[in-house]
Design a protein around this motif. Structure first.
Motif, mmCIF file in Angstrom:
data_model
loop_
_atom_site.group_PDB
_atom_site.id
_atom_site.type_symbol
_atom_site.label_atom_id
_atom_site.label_comp_id
_atom_site.label_asym_id
_atom_site.label_seq_id
_atom_site.Cartn_x
_atom_site.Cartn_y
_atom_site.Cartn_z
ATOM 1 N N LEU A 41 -41.905 37.313 -13.400
ATOM 2 C CA LEU A 41 -40.711 36.829 -14.078
ATOM 3 C C LEU A 41 -39.718 36.372 -13.022
ATOM 4 O O LEU A 41 -39.471 37.092 -12.038
ATOM 5 C CB LEU A 41 -40.101 37.948 -14.930
ATOM 6 N N PHE A 42 -39.129 35.185 -13.209
ATOM 7 C CA PHE A 42 -38.132 34.706 -12.256
ATOM 8 C C PHE A 42 -37.011 35.731 -12.099
ATOM 9 O O PHE A 42 -36.505 36.282 -13.080
ATOM 10 C CB PHE A 42 -37.547 33.371 -12.718
ATOM 11 N N ASP A 43 -36.606 35.965 -10.846
ATOM 12 C CA ASP A 43 -35.529 36.918 -10.584
ATOM 13 C C ASP A 43 -34.300 36.261 -9.960
ATOM 14 O O ASP A 43 -33.204 36.419 -10.464
ATOM 15 C CB ASP A 43 -36.019 38.036 -9.674
ATOM 16 N N HIS A 44 -34.458 35.536 -8.848
ATOM 17 C CA HIS A 44 -33.278 34.946 -8.223
ATOM 18 C C HIS A 44 -33.651 33.844 -7.233
ATOM 19 O O HIS A 44 -34.802 33.715 -6.817
ATOM 20 C CB HIS A 44 -32.458 36.023 -7.495
ATOM 21 N N CYS A 45 -32.639 33.053 -6.890
ATOM 22 C CA CYS A 45 -32.690 32.143 -5.749
ATOM 23 C C CYS A 45 -31.652 32.621 -4.739
ATOM 24 O O CYS A 45 -30.685 33.306 -5.106
ATOM 25 C CB CYS A 45 -32.388 30.706 -6.172
ATOM 26 N N ALA A 46 -31.828 32.274 -3.468
ATOM 27 C CA ALA A 46 -30.986 32.841 -2.419
ATOM 28 C C ALA A 46 -30.468 31.777 -1.467
ATOM 29 O O ALA A 46 -31.082 30.719 -1.281
ATOM 30 C CB ALA A 46 -31.765 33.892 -1.633
ATOM 31 N N VAL A 47 -29.327 32.104 -0.833
ATOM 32 C CA VAL A 47 -28.709 31.211 0.147
ATOM 33 C C VAL A 47 -27.953 32.063 1.161
ATOM 34 O O VAL A 47 -27.464 33.151 0.845
ATOM 35 C CB VAL A 47 -27.756 30.205 -0.554
ATOM 36 N N LEU A 48 -27.872 31.564 2.391
ATOM 37 C CA LEU A 48 -27.114 32.201 3.470
ATOM 38 C C LEU A 48 -25.855 31.391 3.724
ATOM 39 O O LEU A 48 -25.921 30.169 3.951
ATOM 40 C CB LEU A 48 -27.963 32.267 4.744
ATOM 41 N N LEU A 49 -24.682 32.070 3.693
ATOM 42 C CA LEU A 49 -23.394 31.408 3.892
ATOM 43 C C LEU A 49 -22.659 32.032 5.080
ATOM 44 O O LEU A 49 -22.949 33.158 5.484
ATOM 45 C CB LEU A 49 -22.530 31.520 2.635
ATOM 46 N N PHE A 50 -21.663 31.302 5.594
ATOM 47 C CA PHE A 50 -20.945 31.710 6.796
ATOM 48 C C PHE A 50 -19.435 31.673 6.555
ATOM 49 O O PHE A 50 -18.740 30.771 7.024
ATOM 50 C CB PHE A 50 -21.322 30.796 7.968
ATOM 51 N N PRO A 51 -18.891 32.651 5.833
ATOM 52 C CA PRO A 51 -17.444 32.683 5.608
ATOM 53 C C PRO A 51 -16.711 33.094 6.880
ATOM 54 O O PRO A 51 -17.323 33.587 7.839
ATOM 55 C CB PRO A 51 -17.297 33.751 4.520
ATOM 56 N N THR A 52 -15.396 32.904 6.903
ATOM 57 C CA THR A 52 -14.628 33.302 8.082
ATOM 58 C C THR A 52 -14.692 34.802 8.303
ATOM 59 O O THR A 52 -14.815 35.281 9.433
ATOM 60 C CB THR A 52 -13.161 32.850 7.947
ATOM 61 N N THR A 53 -14.587 35.568 7.221
ATOM 62 C CA THR A 53 -14.762 37.027 7.251
ATOM 63 C C THR A 53 -15.531 37.428 5.998
ATOM 64 O O THR A 53 -15.621 36.646 5.044
ATOM 65 C CB THR A 53 -13.419 37.779 7.270
ATOM 66 N N LEU A 54 -16.044 38.645 5.982
ATOM 67 C CA LEU A 54 -16.737 39.135 4.788
ATOM 68 C C LEU A 54 -15.776 39.167 3.609
ATOM 69 O O LEU A 54 -16.116 38.727 2.507
ATOM 70 C CB LEU A 54 -17.308 40.524 5.047
ATOM 71 N N GLU A 55 -14.580 39.665 3.846
ATOM 72 C CA GLU A 55 -13.596 39.761 2.763
ATOM 73 C C GLU A 55 -13.241 38.384 2.227
ATOM 74 O O GLU A 55 -13.106 38.190 1.009
ATOM 75 C CB GLU A 55 -12.338 40.475 3.262
ATOM 76 N N ALA A 56 -13.096 37.407 3.128
ATOM 77 C CA ALA A 56 -12.755 36.050 2.691
ATOM 78 C C ALA A 56 -13.889 35.444 1.874
ATOM 79 O O ALA A 56 -13.648 34.743 0.889
ATOM 80 C CB ALA A 56 -12.455 35.168 3.910
ATOM 81 N N PRO A 118 -20.527 36.513 8.456
ATOM 82 C CA PRO A 118 -19.173 36.036 8.743
ATOM 83 C C PRO A 118 -19.011 35.552 10.177
ATOM 84 O O PRO A 118 -19.657 36.063 11.098
ATOM 85 C CB PRO A 118 -18.302 37.262 8.453
ATOM 86 N N ARG A 119 -18.111 34.599 10.335
ATOM 87 C CA ARG A 119 -17.879 34.017 11.646
ATOM 88 C C ARG A 119 -17.190 34.979 12.604
ATOM 89 O O ARG A 119 -17.183 34.730 13.818
ATOM 90 C CB ARG A 119 -17.056 32.729 11.506
ATOM 91 N N ASP A 120 -16.603 36.058 12.074
ATOM 92 C CA ASP A 120 -15.993 37.033 12.974
ATOM 93 C C ASP A 120 -16.986 38.103 13.425
ATOM 94 O O ASP A 120 -16.617 39.046 14.136
ATOM 95 C CB ASP A 120 -14.765 37.679 12.336
ATOM 96 N N SER A 121 -18.261 37.969 13.049
ATOM 97 C CA SER A 121 -19.294 38.864 13.547
ATOM 98 C C SER A 121 -19.472 38.654 15.053
ATOM 99 O O SER A 121 -19.384 37.531 15.555
ATOM 100 C CB SER A 121 -20.623 38.590 12.834
ATOM 101 N N HIS A 122 -19.733 39.722 15.764
ATOM 102 C CA HIS A 122 -19.894 39.624 17.218
ATOM 103 C C HIS A 122 -21.042 38.695 17.606
ATOM 104 O O HIS A 122 -21.026 38.087 18.674
ATOM 105 C CB HIS A 122 -20.138 41.015 17.808
ATOM 106 N N ALA A 123 -22.051 38.589 16.753
ATOM 107 C CA ALA A 123 -23.234 37.789 17.090
ATOM 108 C C ALA A 123 -23.130 36.343 16.637
ATOM 109 O O ALA A 123 -24.010 35.544 16.940
ATOM 110 C CB ALA A 123 -24.483 38.430 16.474
ATOM 111 N N PHE A 124 -22.051 35.997 15.915
ATOM 112 C CA PHE A 124 -21.971 34.648 15.362
ATOM 113 C C PHE A 124 -21.852 33.607 16.475
ATOM 114 O O PHE A 124 -21.172 33.797 17.477
ATOM 115 C CB PHE A 124 -20.770 34.518 14.421
ATOM 116 N N ASP A 125 -22.528 32.481 16.243
ATOM 117 C CA ASP A 125 -22.426 31.312 17.115
ATOM 118 C C ASP A 125 -22.508 30.082 16.222
ATOM 119 O O ASP A 125 -23.328 30.042 15.292
ATOM 120 C CB ASP A 125 -23.571 31.310 18.134
ATOM 121 N N ALA A 126 -21.685 29.091 16.489
ATOM 122 C CA ALA A 126 -21.658 27.897 15.637
ATOM 123 C C ALA A 126 -23.013 27.214 15.581
ATOM 124 O O ALA A 126 -23.367 26.589 14.571
ATOM 125 C CB ALA A 126 -20.588 26.927 16.139
ATOM 126 N N ARG A 127 -23.799 27.327 16.658
ATOM 127 C CA ARG A 127 -25.123 26.694 16.663
ATOM 128 C C ARG A 127 -26.062 27.381 15.674
ATOM 129 O O ARG A 127 -26.958 26.730 15.121
ATOM 130 C CB ARG A 127 -25.704 26.742 18.074
#
Length: 238
Positions: A41-56, A118-127
């Motif tokens: 049975l179909f359950d979900h589709c998924a996507v990865l996003l990059f907000p400025t912060t998790l809260e934002a 989130p972009r404020d993660s220590h591991a984030f890189d724009a690339r």
């Protein structure tokens, strides 16, 4: 929000589309499709996003009226991102939430899975954001197996490989979801030689089926080739 809007449309489409159009458009008949239609049975589709912060990111989802469920850390996607980009998993902060939709098949269901790096993660890189957004490596379509058993999973994995060109790339067990025995998830990526719009799939099964998945044949070299040959996302409506 464009990629999120596309994923929401994908989920609405997938909830009522024939399994053949989702799973194996090249081979719309056979065991792979018949097993999926009967047992999944179909359950979900998924996507990865990059907000400025998790809260934002969560606030943006709420402001759009999408009512995200409480976010929790995603160890699986954190591990995949870390391996793909050479990151320290400890510094890679990825969370997951679900969005409930009123689906065309009549269900109100958490049919969109959103990973937030989130972009404020220590591991984030724009690339990293540029590569992930362009290729959609974490985009997938997921099914729930109605009554999972070892023989059924072995048949599904074999048929999905031989008929639909889907390579089993591993899985995991989550003891906190799916009941007293947790749940088991299997991950698939489409063989580079069998291109199609939907490239990754998941099977979600209630219970602890690690003994079954441990015996499944792996195609690690083919999986690596599939990701190495993965082109940029082609935008379509389905």
């Amino acid at each position: 929000m464009r990629r999120l809007d596309e994923t929401i449309r994908e989920a609405r489409f997938a909830s009522e589309a024939p399994v053949s159009s989702l799973l194996s458009p090249v081979t719309p008949h056979g065991t792979a499709v018949s097993l999926a239609e009967r047992d999944c049975l179909f359950d979900h589709c998924a996507v990865l996003l990059f907000p400025t912060t998790l809260e934002a990111g969560l606030h943006e989802l709420e402001r759009a009226g999408l009512a995200p469920l409480p976010a929790v850390p995603s160890t699986v996607v954190r591990g995949r991102l870390s391996a793909r980009h050479g990151l320290d998993p400890v510094r890679c902060e990825v969370h997951i939430t679900r969005l409930r939709l009123d689906l065309p098949d009549g269900r109100r269901h958490p049919a969109v899975e959103v990973f937030l790096f989130p972009r404020d993660s220590h591991a984030f890189d724009a690339r990293i954001e540029e590569s992930e957004a362009a290729h959609g490596f974490e985009n997938h379509t997921a099914f729930v197996v109605r009554r999972p058993t070892g023989p059924l999973l072995r048949r599904l994995v074999t048929a999905w490989h031989t008929e639909a060109g889907l390579l089993w790339e591993g899985g995991g067990h989550n003891p906190r979801e799916g009941g007293p025995d947790g749940s088991t998830v299997l991950y698939f990526v489409r063989d580079a030689a069998r291109p199609a719009h939907r490239r990754r799939f998941e099977l979600h099964c209630s219970g602890d089926l690690r003994a079954v998945t441990a015996a499944l044949p792996r195609q690690d070299d083919a999986v690596r080739r599939a990701y190495a040959a993965w082109p940029a996302v082609t935008r379509t409506t389905a």
